[in-house]
Design a protein around this motif. Structure first.
Motif, PDB file in Angstrom:
ATOM      1  N   ALA A 147       1.000  -1.219  -0.053  1.00  0.00           N
ATOM      2  CA  ALA A 147      -0.102  -0.155   0.095  1.00  0.00           C
ATOM      3  C   ALA A 147       0.927   1.283  -0.009  1.00  0.00           C
ATOM      4  CB  ALA A 147      -0.729  -0.097   1.136  1.00  0.00           C
ATOM      5  N   MET A 148       2.039   1.153   0.682  1.00  0.00           N
ATOM      6  CA  MET A 148       2.800   2.232   0.719  1.00  0.00           C
ATOM      7  C   MET A 148       3.403   2.692  -0.738  1.00  0.00           C
ATOM      8  SD  MET A 148       6.168   3.392   0.840  1.00  0.00           S
ATOM      9  CE  MET A 148       7.181   2.085   1.206  1.00  0.00           C
ATOM     10  N   VAL A 149       3.695   1.601  -1.408  1.00  0.00           N
ATOM     11  CA  VAL A 149       4.339   1.930  -2.419  1.00  0.00           C
ATOM     12  C   VAL A 149       3.417   2.407  -3.578  1.00  0.00           C
ATOM     13  CG1 VAL A 149       5.372   0.743  -4.627  1.00  0.00           C
ATOM     14  CG2 VAL A 149       6.132   0.131  -2.215  1.00  0.00           C
ATOM     15  N   ALA A 150       2.150   1.744  -3.526  1.00  0.00           N
ATOM     16  CA  ALA A 150       0.851   2.337  -4.498  1.00  0.00           C
ATOM     17  C   ALA A 150       0.774   3.567  -3.992  1.00  0.00           C
ATOM     18  CB  ALA A 150      -0.171   1.436  -4.143  1.00  0.00           C
ATOM     19  N   LEU A 151       0.623   4.077  -2.657  1.00  0.00           N
ATOM     20  CA  LEU A 151       0.508   5.521  -2.443  1.00  0.00           C
ATOM     21  C   LEU A 151       1.648   6.550  -2.914  1.00  0.00           C
ATOM     22  CD1 LEU A 151      -0.797   5.036   1.191  1.00  0.00           C
ATOM     23  CD2 LEU A 151      -2.206   6.075  -0.723  1.00  0.00           C
ATOM     24  N   ALA A 152       2.951   5.939  -2.858  1.00  0.00           N
ATOM     25  CA  ALA A 152       4.033   6.562  -3.375  1.00  0.00           C
ATOM     26  C   ALA A 152       3.913   7.018  -4.982  1.00  0.00           C
ATOM     27  CB  ALA A 152       5.267   6.091  -3.145  1.00  0.00           C
ATOM     28  N   LEU A 153       3.553   5.981  -5.689  1.00  0.00           N
ATOM     29  CA  LEU A 153       3.396   6.139  -7.341  1.00  0.00           C
ATOM     30  C   LEU A 153       2.049   6.876  -7.282  1.00  0.00           C
ATOM     31  CD1 LEU A 153       3.566   2.263  -8.315  1.00  0.00           C
ATOM     32  CD2 LEU A 153       5.417   4.007  -8.573  1.00  0.00           C
ATOM     33  N   ALA A 154       1.181   6.835  -6.659  1.00  0.00           N
ATOM     34  CA  ALA A 154      -0.028   7.875  -6.682  1.00  0.00           C
ATOM     35  C   ALA A 154       0.201   9.267  -6.560  1.00  0.00           C
ATOM     36  CB  ALA A 154      -1.130   7.221  -6.105  1.00  0.00           C
ATOM     37  N   CYS A 155       1.111   9.549  -5.726  1.00  0.00           N
ATOM     38  CA  CYS A 155       1.604  10.954  -5.076  1.00  0.00           C
ATOM     39  C   CYS A 155       2.402  11.329  -6.310  1.00  0.00           C
ATOM     40  CB  CYS A 155       2.370  10.632  -3.803  1.00  0.00           C
ATOM     41  SG  CYS A 155       3.089  12.167  -3.258  1.00  0.00           S
ATOM     42  N   THR A 156       3.364  10.575  -6.783  1.00  0.00           N
ATOM     43  CA  THR A 156       4.134  11.162  -7.978  1.00  0.00           C
ATOM     44  C   THR A 156       3.154  11.451  -9.133  1.00  0.00           C
ATOM     45  OG1 THR A 156       6.116   9.958  -7.310  1.00  0.00           O
ATOM     46  CG2 THR A 156       5.986  10.291  -9.771  1.00  0.00           C
ATOM     47  N   ALA A 157       2.484  10.548  -9.308  1.00  0.00           N
ATOM     48  CA  ALA A 157       1.465  10.722 -10.537  1.00  0.00           C
ATOM     49  C   ALA A 157       0.363  12.129 -10.175  1.00  0.00           C
ATOM     50  CB  ALA A 157       0.286   9.650 -10.536  1.00  0.00           C
ATOM     51  N   ALA A 158       0.390  12.467  -9.121  1.00  0.00           N
ATOM     52  CA  ALA A 158      -0.499  13.701  -8.773  1.00  0.00           C
ATOM     53  C   ALA A 158       0.271  14.889  -8.785  1.00  0.00           C
ATOM     54  CB  ALA A 158      -1.066  13.651  -7.352  1.00  0.00           C
ATOM     55  N   GLY A 159       1.587  14.922  -9.104  1.00  0.00           N
ATOM     56  CA  GLY A 159       2.733  15.880  -9.332  1.00  0.00           C
ATOM     57  C   GLY A 159       3.511  15.982  -8.347  1.00  0.00           C
ATOM     58  N   GLY A 160       3.843  15.148  -7.432  1.00  0.00           N
ATOM     59  CA  GLY A 160       4.819  15.113  -6.392  1.00  0.00           C
ATOM     60  C   GLY A 160       6.103  14.547  -7.103  1.00  0.00           C
ATOM     61  N   SER A 161       7.095  14.943  -6.464  1.00  0.00           N
ATOM     62  CA  SER A 161       8.543  14.306  -6.889  1.00  0.00           C
ATOM     63  C   SER A 161       8.586  12.873  -7.385  1.00  0.00           C
ATOM     64  CB  SER A 161       9.444  14.675  -5.981  1.00  0.00           C
ATOM     65  OG  SER A 161      10.783  14.183  -6.491  1.00  0.00           O
ATOM     66  N   PRO A 162       9.272  12.781  -8.585  1.00  0.00           N
ATOM     67  CA  PRO A 162       9.450  11.440  -8.999  1.00  0.00           C
ATOM     68  C   PRO A 162      10.287  10.622  -8.107  1.00  0.00           C
ATOM     69  CG  PRO A 162      10.634  12.886 -10.503  1.00  0.00           C
ATOM     70  CD  PRO A 162       9.868  13.586  -9.560  1.00  0.00           C
ATOM     71  N   TRP A 163      11.148  11.186  -7.418  1.00  0.00           N
ATOM     72  CA  TRP A 163      11.779  10.578  -6.372  1.00  0.00           C
ATOM     73  C   TRP A 163      11.101   9.749  -5.227  1.00  0.00           C
ATOM     74  CZ3 TRP A 163      16.528   9.640  -7.752  1.00  0.00           C
ATOM     75  CH2 TRP A 163      17.309  10.305  -8.887  1.00  0.00           C
ATOM     76  N   ILE A 164       9.917  10.578  -5.158  1.00  0.00           N
ATOM     77  CA  ILE A 164       8.972   9.692  -4.184  1.00  0.00           C
ATOM     78  C   ILE A 164       8.839   8.325  -4.443  1.00  0.00           C
ATOM     79  CG2 ILE A 164       6.848   9.845  -3.132  1.00  0.00           C
ATOM     80  CD1 ILE A 164       6.794  12.859  -2.995  1.00  0.00           C
ATOM     81  N   ALA A 165       8.508   8.027  -5.587  1.00  0.00           N
ATOM     82  CA  ALA A 165       8.084   6.603  -6.334  1.00  0.00           C
ATOM     83  C   ALA A 165       9.490   5.898  -6.157  1.00  0.00           C
ATOM     84  CB  ALA A 165       7.698   6.888  -7.702  1.00  0.00           C
ATOM     85  N   VAL A 166      10.591   6.871  -6.773  1.00  0.00           N
ATOM     86  CA  VAL A 166      12.007   6.019  -6.533  1.00  0.00           C
ATOM     87  C   VAL A 166      12.372   5.352  -5.120  1.00  0.00           C
ATOM     88  CG1 VAL A 166      14.566   6.035  -7.010  1.00  0.00           C
ATOM     89  CG2 VAL A 166      12.594   6.949  -8.451  1.00  0.00           C
ATOM     90  N   GLY A 167      12.101   6.324  -4.424  1.00  0.00           N
ATOM     91  CA  GLY A 167      12.562   5.836  -2.844  1.00  0.00           C
ATOM     92  C   GLY A 167      11.761   4.680  -2.388  1.00  0.00           C
ATOM     93  N   ALA A 168      10.305   4.966  -2.708  1.00  0.00           N
ATOM     94  CA  ALA A 168       9.517   3.651  -2.136  1.00  0.00           C
ATOM     95  C   ALA A 168       9.679   2.437  -2.829  1.00  0.00           C
ATOM     96  CB  ALA A 168       7.987   4.043  -2.188  1.00  0.00           C
ATOM     97  N   ILE A 169       9.845   2.419  -4.014  1.00  0.00           N
ATOM     98  CA  ILE A 169      10.397   1.298  -4.796  1.00  0.00           C
ATOM     99  C   ILE A 169      11.579   0.480  -4.353  1.00  0.00           C
ATOM    100  CG2 ILE A 169      10.875   0.014  -6.969  1.00  0.00           C
ATOM    101  CD1 ILE A 169       8.781   2.067  -7.991  1.00  0.00           C
ATOM    102  N   ALA A 170      12.648   1.345  -4.101  1.00  0.00           N
ATOM    103  CA  ALA A 170      13.859   0.828  -3.518  1.00  0.00           C
ATOM    104  C   ALA A 170      13.759   0.342  -2.046  1.00  0.00           C
ATOM    105  CB  ALA A 170      14.933   2.286  -3.594  1.00  0.00           C
TER     106      ALA A 170
END
Length: 211
Positions: A147-170
């Protein structure tokens, strides 16, 4: 304090941790690991974590990760459970941070659907190696980190930093190294790639506070 200072200090502490681990130097690990984990807390504060809701939530998540790191210095089951709970709550706090930052709901739904497959594969991979008492906690952990990773991807998709998704996936991938080391086969190579990936993820997520 410029961000580069605590980032470099954290990287150096991680290098010391890896050397101590390779040499099976317990005291070195007990010193280097808390230092490295304190490093990403300093990075978060230096990035402005105390100045907004997103930063405070990320700082809370990192603080819980610090607790988890210290717990996992022990191989005892009780300490491992303490670490598992701390990291689970840390992922919840990261999820709250991403919600505060804003998420794209269609991406959240899609992310959960896509990530359900890998989550089931991880669960199936680990289950034969888990003691009965650990199956429920590990299943809960897999659900929360997914769920955390899904929220990170959704946050990046909403205009957040792409590094949010990168950090969560890592972070997600580094936990696979922890799981393999703890439940499947304990060997140095798990930590040789999992530890740098974990600390890299924490540094990336801490730096996203700065924008």
């Amino acid at each position: 304090m410029p961000l580069v200072v605590p980032v470099v200090a954290t990287v150096l502490a991680v290098a010391l941790l890896l050397v101590a681990d390779a040499r099976d130097h317990e005291l070195g690990m007990r010193v280097a690991k808390p230092l490295a984990s304190t490093g990403f807390l300093v990075v978060a504060v230096s990035a402005g974590a105390l100045e907004g809701g997103y930063g405070r939530a990320v700082l809370a998540a990192l603080a819980l990760s610090w607790v988890g790191d210290v717990c996992l210095l022990s191989r005892r089951q009780a300490w491992f459970m303490g670490g598992l709970v701390a990291f689970l709550l840390g992922h919840v706090a990261f999820g709250v941070a991403f919600l505060v930052q804003g998420v794209a709901l269609p991406w959240l739904a899609g992310g959960l659907l896509v990530l359900a497959g890998p989550a089931q594969r991880v669960r199936g991979w680990l289950r034969p190696h888990l003691p009965a008492a650990m199956r429920g906690p590990v299943d809960a952990y897999v659900v929360v980190i997914t769920a955390m990773v899904a929220l990170a991807l959704a946050c990046t998709a909403a205009g957040g930093s792409p590094w949010i998704a990168v950090g969560a996936i890592a972070f997600y991938l580094s936990d696979l190294a922890v799981a393999r080391d703890r439940f499947v086969r304990r060997e140095l190579r798990n930590r040789a790639w999992g530890v740098p990936l974990y600390y890299g993820a924490q540094l990336v997520l801490a730096c996203t506070i700065a924008g």
